[in-house]
Design a protein around this motif. Structure first.
Motif, PDB file in Angstrom:
ATOM      1  N   SER A   1       0.867  -1.635  -0.125  1.00 52.94           N
ATOM      2  CA  SER A   1      -0.140  -0.170  -0.216  1.00 52.94           C
ATOM      3  C   SER A   1       0.660   1.377   0.150  1.00 52.94           C
ATOM      4  O   SER A   1       1.742   1.586   0.348  1.00 52.94           O
ATOM      5  N   VAL A   2       0.339   2.115  -0.413  1.00 46.50           N
ATOM      6  CA  VAL A   2       0.922   3.534  -0.426  1.00 46.50           C
ATOM      7  C   VAL A   2       1.441   3.297   1.220  1.00 46.50           C
ATOM      8  O   VAL A   2       2.888   4.270   1.119  1.00 46.50           O
ATOM      9  N   LYS A  38      -2.847  14.259  -1.954  1.00 43.83           N
ATOM     10  CA  LYS A  38      -4.624  13.609  -1.575  1.00 43.83           C
ATOM     11  C   LYS A  38      -5.385  14.318  -0.411  1.00 43.83           C
ATOM     12  O   LYS A  38      -6.302  15.687  -0.773  1.00 43.83           O
ATOM     13  N   GLY A  39      -4.704  14.289   0.280  1.00 45.21           N
ATOM     14  CA  GLY A  39      -5.623  15.090   1.829  1.00 45.21           C
ATOM     15  C   GLY A  39      -5.737  16.415   1.635  1.00 45.21           C
ATOM     16  O   GLY A  39      -6.236  17.054   1.975  1.00 45.21           O
ATOM     17  N   LYS A  40      -4.432  17.114   1.256  1.00 49.64           N
ATOM     18  CA  LYS A  40      -4.564  17.947   0.809  1.00 49.64           C
ATOM     19  C   LYS A  40      -5.874  19.106   0.111  1.00 49.64           C
ATOM     20  O   LYS A  40      -6.436  20.278   0.524  1.00 49.64           O
ATOM     21  N   LEU A  88     -11.380  19.354  -3.465  1.00 52.68           N
ATOM     22  CA  LEU A  88     -11.274  19.402  -4.322  1.00 52.68           C
ATOM     23  C   LEU A  88     -10.910  18.285  -4.793  1.00 52.68           C
ATOM     24  O   LEU A  88     -10.104  16.976  -3.475  1.00 52.68           O
ATOM     25  N   GLU A  89     -11.638  17.128  -5.345  1.00 52.17           N
ATOM     26  CA  GLU A  89     -11.625  15.449  -5.699  1.00 52.17           C
ATOM     27  C   GLU A  89     -10.509  15.279  -5.835  1.00 52.17           C
ATOM     28  O   GLU A  89      -9.602  15.569  -7.088  1.00 52.17           O
ATOM     29  N   PHE A  90      -9.711  14.616  -5.606  1.00 53.27           N
ATOM     30  CA  PHE A  90      -8.830  13.156  -5.824  1.00 53.27           C
ATOM     31  C   PHE A  90      -8.547  12.059  -5.299  1.00 53.27           C
ATOM     32  O   PHE A  90      -8.556  12.100  -4.371  1.00 53.27           O
ATOM     33  N   GLU A  91      -9.046  11.629  -6.315  1.00 54.25           N
ATOM     34  CA  GLU A  91      -8.818   9.825  -5.383  1.00 54.25           C
ATOM     35  C   GLU A  91      -7.953   9.006  -4.914  1.00 54.25           C
ATOM     36  O   GLU A  91      -8.103   8.685  -3.706  1.00 54.25           O
ATOM     37  N   ASP A  92      -6.468   9.020  -6.022  1.00 54.08           N
ATOM     38  CA  ASP A  92      -5.655   8.491  -5.650  1.00 54.08           C
ATOM     39  C   ASP A  92      -5.059   8.924  -4.463  1.00 54.08           C
ATOM     40  O   ASP A  92      -4.118  10.335  -4.420  1.00 54.08           O
ATOM     41  N   VAL A 120       5.608   8.802  -3.331  1.00 52.72           N
ATOM     42  CA  VAL A 120       4.516   7.254  -3.594  1.00 52.72           C
ATOM     43  C   VAL A 120       3.016   7.494  -3.518  1.00 52.72           C
ATOM     44  O   VAL A 120       2.280   8.709  -3.119  1.00 52.72           O
ATOM     45  N   TYR A 121       3.135   6.961  -5.058  1.00 53.82           N
ATOM     46  CA  TYR A 121       1.547   7.541  -5.331  1.00 53.82           C
ATOM     47  C   TYR A 121       0.663   5.877  -5.636  1.00 53.82           C
ATOM     48  O   TYR A 121       1.660   5.013  -6.390  1.00 53.82           O
ATOM     49  N   LYS A 122      -0.692   5.492  -6.112  1.00 57.91           N
ATOM     50  CA  LYS A 122      -1.131   4.516  -6.052  1.00 57.91           C
ATOM     51  C   LYS A 122      -1.402   4.828  -7.566  1.00 57.91           C
ATOM     52  O   LYS A 122      -2.533   6.086  -7.586  1.00 57.91           O
TER      53      LYS A 122
END
Length: 127
Positions: A11-12, A37-39, A45-49, A82-84
Motif C-alpha cells: 500500500s502507499v 490527496k489529503g490537502k 477538490l476531488e482527487f481519488e488516489d 509514492v502514489y497509487k
C-alpha cells in the motif's frame, strides 16, 4: 529518462514506511511527508488516489553540494513520490543527475550520480 520509478504491491502507507526506514539507513532524513490527496480534498477538490511527496535530505551531502555550487540548491531537497495508480503503488523520483545537468558542473554531476544511486538503492529495497 528524467525519472526513476519502481512498482510495488505494498500500500502507499506501507511503501512510505519502508522507504523512510531505508532512507534512514543511508543517512537521509524525511523533512516533509506531504499528503497531496489529503490537502486537495481538504480544499474541496476531488482527487481519488493516494499521493505522497517526500522531501528527503542528507545534510552532509547537501553541504558538500552547496559548497561546490550554490545553484545546486535549486534542486534541494530531493523529492521522492509514492502514489497509487490503477491499483498499483509506485515509488519514483526525478533523477538528481538529470536535474543537475542544467548547472553545467561536472563535480556537481558526479555528486548527484552518487546520491542518485543511493536513493535508487533505497527505493529498490522498499519494493
Amino acid at each position: 529518462m528524467f525519472h526513476y520509478t519502481v512498482e510495488t504491491n505494498k500500500s502507499v502507507e506501507e511503501a512510505v514506511e519502508s522507504l523512510e526506514a531505508n532512507l534512514k539507513d543511508e543517512q537521509f532524513g524525511v523533512l516533509w511527508n506531504f499528503d497531496l490527496k489529503g490537502k486537495l480534498n481538504e480544499k474541496g477538490l476531488e482527487f481519488e488516489d493516494d499521493f505522497r511527496v517526500l522531501e528527503v535530505c542528507n545534510p552532509k551531502e547537501a553541504q558538500r553540494v552547496l559548497n561546490q555550487n550554490k545553484m545546486a540548491g535549486y534542486f534541494l531537497p530531493c523529492k521522492v513520490v509514492v502514489y497509487k495508480e490503477q491499483d498499483q503503488t509506485r515509488i519514483g523520483m526525478p533523477k538528481p543527475s538529470s536535474l543537475t545537468q542544467m548547472v553545467n558542473d561536472d563535480q556537481i554531476l558526479a555528486m548527484a550520480e552518487d546520491i542518485e544511486s543511493r536513493l535508487i538503492h533505497c527505493m529498490d529495497k522498499s519494493i
